[in-house]
Design an enzyme around this catalytic site. Structure first.
Site, PDB file in Angstrom:
ATOM      1  N   HIS A  60       0.855  -1.176   0.000  1.00 55.05           N
ATOM      2  CA  HIS A  60       0.000   0.000   0.000  1.00 55.05           C
ATOM      3  C   HIS A  60       0.904   1.244   0.000  1.00 55.05           C
ATOM      4  O   HIS A  60       2.118   1.143   0.206  1.00 55.05           O
ATOM      5  CB  HIS A  60      -0.927   0.010   1.227  1.00 55.05           C
ATOM      6  CG  HIS A  60      -0.221  -0.033   2.524  1.00 55.05           C
ATOM      7  ND1 HIS A  60      -0.130  -1.165   3.299  1.00 55.05           N
ATOM      8  CD2 HIS A  60       0.491   0.915   3.176  1.00 55.05           C
ATOM      9  CE1 HIS A  60       0.579  -0.899   4.366  1.00 55.05           C
ATOM     10  NE2 HIS A  60       0.977   0.343   4.317  1.00 55.05           N
TER      11      HIS A  60
HETATM   12  C1  T46 Z   1       2.957   0.735   6.883  1.00 50.10           C
HETATM   13  C2  T46 Z   1       3.686  -0.551   7.039  1.00 50.10           C
HETATM   14  C3  T46 Z   1       5.168  -0.362   7.177  1.00 50.10           C
HETATM   15  C4  T46 Z   1      -4.316  -0.581  13.450  1.00 50.10           C
HETATM   16  O1  T46 Z   1      -5.401  -0.814  14.008  1.00 50.10           O
HETATM   17  N1  T46 Z   1      -3.562   0.486  13.883  1.00 50.10           N
HETATM   18  C5  T46 Z   1      -2.374   0.778  13.284  1.00 50.10           C
HETATM   19  O2  T46 Z   1      -1.731   1.754  13.701  1.00 50.10           O
HETATM   20  C6  T46 Z   1      -1.901  -0.052  12.224  1.00 50.10           C
HETATM   21  C7  T46 Z   1      -0.588   0.271  11.537  1.00 50.10           C
HETATM   22  C8  T46 Z   1      -2.670  -1.104  11.825  1.00 50.10           C
HETATM   23  N2  T46 Z   1      -3.846  -1.373  12.441  1.00 50.10           N
HETATM   24  C9  T46 Z   1      -4.610  -2.556  12.046  1.00 50.10           C
HETATM   25  C10 T46 Z   1      -5.190  -2.474  10.646  1.00 50.10           C
HETATM   26  C11 T46 Z   1      -5.195  -3.926  10.196  1.00 50.10           C
HETATM   27  O3  T46 Z   1      -6.389  -4.555  10.633  1.00 50.10           O
HETATM   28  O4  T46 Z   1      -3.752  -3.680  12.057  1.00 50.10           O
HETATM   29  C12 T46 Z   1      -4.029  -4.543  10.964  1.00 50.10           C
HETATM   30  C13 T46 Z   1      -2.800  -4.787  10.108  1.00 50.10           C
HETATM   31  O5  T46 Z   1      -2.458  -3.567   9.429  1.00 50.10           O
HETATM   32  P1  T46 Z   1      -1.854  -3.571   7.944  1.00 50.10           P
HETATM   33  O6  T46 Z   1      -2.447  -4.686   7.162  1.00 50.10           O
HETATM   34  O7  T46 Z   1      -2.027  -2.196   7.378  1.00 50.10           O
HETATM   35  O8  T46 Z   1      -0.316  -3.869   8.229  1.00 50.10           O
HETATM   36  P2  T46 Z   1       0.921  -3.832   7.223  1.00 50.10           P
HETATM   37  O9  T46 Z   1       2.024  -4.552   7.886  1.00 50.10           O
HETATM   38  O10 T46 Z   1       0.544  -4.286   5.852  1.00 50.10           O
HETATM   39  O11 T46 Z   1       1.303  -2.260   7.092  1.00 50.10           O
HETATM   40  C14 T46 Z   1       1.794  -1.547   8.215  1.00 50.10           C
HETATM   41  C15 T46 Z   1       1.115  -0.174   8.318  1.00 50.10           C
HETATM   42  O12 T46 Z   1      -0.308  -0.344   8.257  1.00 50.10           O
HETATM   43  C16 T46 Z   1       1.522   0.781   7.236  1.00 50.10           C
HETATM   44  O13 T46 Z   1       1.114   2.080   7.581  1.00 50.10           O
HETATM   45  O14 T46 Z   1       3.492   1.693   6.321  1.00 50.10           O
HETATM   46  O15 T46 Z   1       3.202  -1.360   8.121  1.00 50.10           O
END
Ligand code: T46
Length: 134
Positions: A50
């Site tokens: 993303h």
């Molecule tokens: C990024 C990369 C490096 C939350 O509730 N609060 C938060 O602050 C974050 C970051 C995530 N979440 C929840 C949203 C999803 O249900 O945690 C779950 C996993 O998040 P996501 O699929 O977005 O995780 P990554 O590892 O794909 O991405 C993350 C960050 O979201 C993003 O901002 O830059 O790490």
């Protein structure tokens, strides 16, 4: 210009080991609103895929390592995050992916805003179109 902007932290080493302090406005170039960390990533799993419209972040691998890919729609670069005394500044309209997490990887991320799903672009085609317009 490279997409890889590093922020080096002083490591205070003595005969007990190492200590790194992260301080907003000193060695972190923004006001820290949120800290999250990614750990116990399962084998063969990649994350990210993303971009953010406005978010500024510093990613630091405080244990182990992972491979970070950054893509601004024109250039794609990658690097290993494997140094607890070095952060990668990620800002602007940049697609990111994280791959090859070691078993012991703890990837800590400092962010300048609270979590906001509206700031995410999770579709590469949409990202690409917005990046070309930017
Ligand atoms: C990024 C990369 C490096 C939350 O509730 N609060 C938060 O602050 C974050 C970051 C995530 N979440 C929840 C949203 C999803 O249900 O945690 C779950 C996993 O998040 P996501 O699929 O977005 O995780 P990554 O590892 O794909 O991405 C993350 C960050 O979201 C993003 O901002 O830059 O790490």
């Amino acid at each position: 210009m490279s997409l890889l902007t590093w922020v080096d932290f002083q490591s205070h080493g003595d005969d007990r080991g190492q200590l790194v302090a992260l301080e907003e406005g000193r060695n972190v170039p923004f006001a820290i609103k949120r800290v999250y960390y990614i750990f116990k990533t399962k084998p063969q799993v990649s994350r990210g895929f993303h971009a953010h419209r406005f978010l500024r972040q510093v990613a630091v691998c405080v244990s182990g390592r992972c491979r970070m890919v950054l893509d601004n729609g024109k250039t794609r670069e990658e690097t290993w995050l494997d140094n607890p005394a070095r952060g990668l500044l990620i800002e602007g309209l940049v697609w990111r992916e994280m791959h090859d997490f070691s078993d012991d990887c703890v990837l800590m991320v400092l962010a300048d805003a609270l979590y906001n799903e509206q700031d995410y672009i999770r579709d590469y085609q949409q990202f690409s179109a917005e990046a070309l317009d930017a």
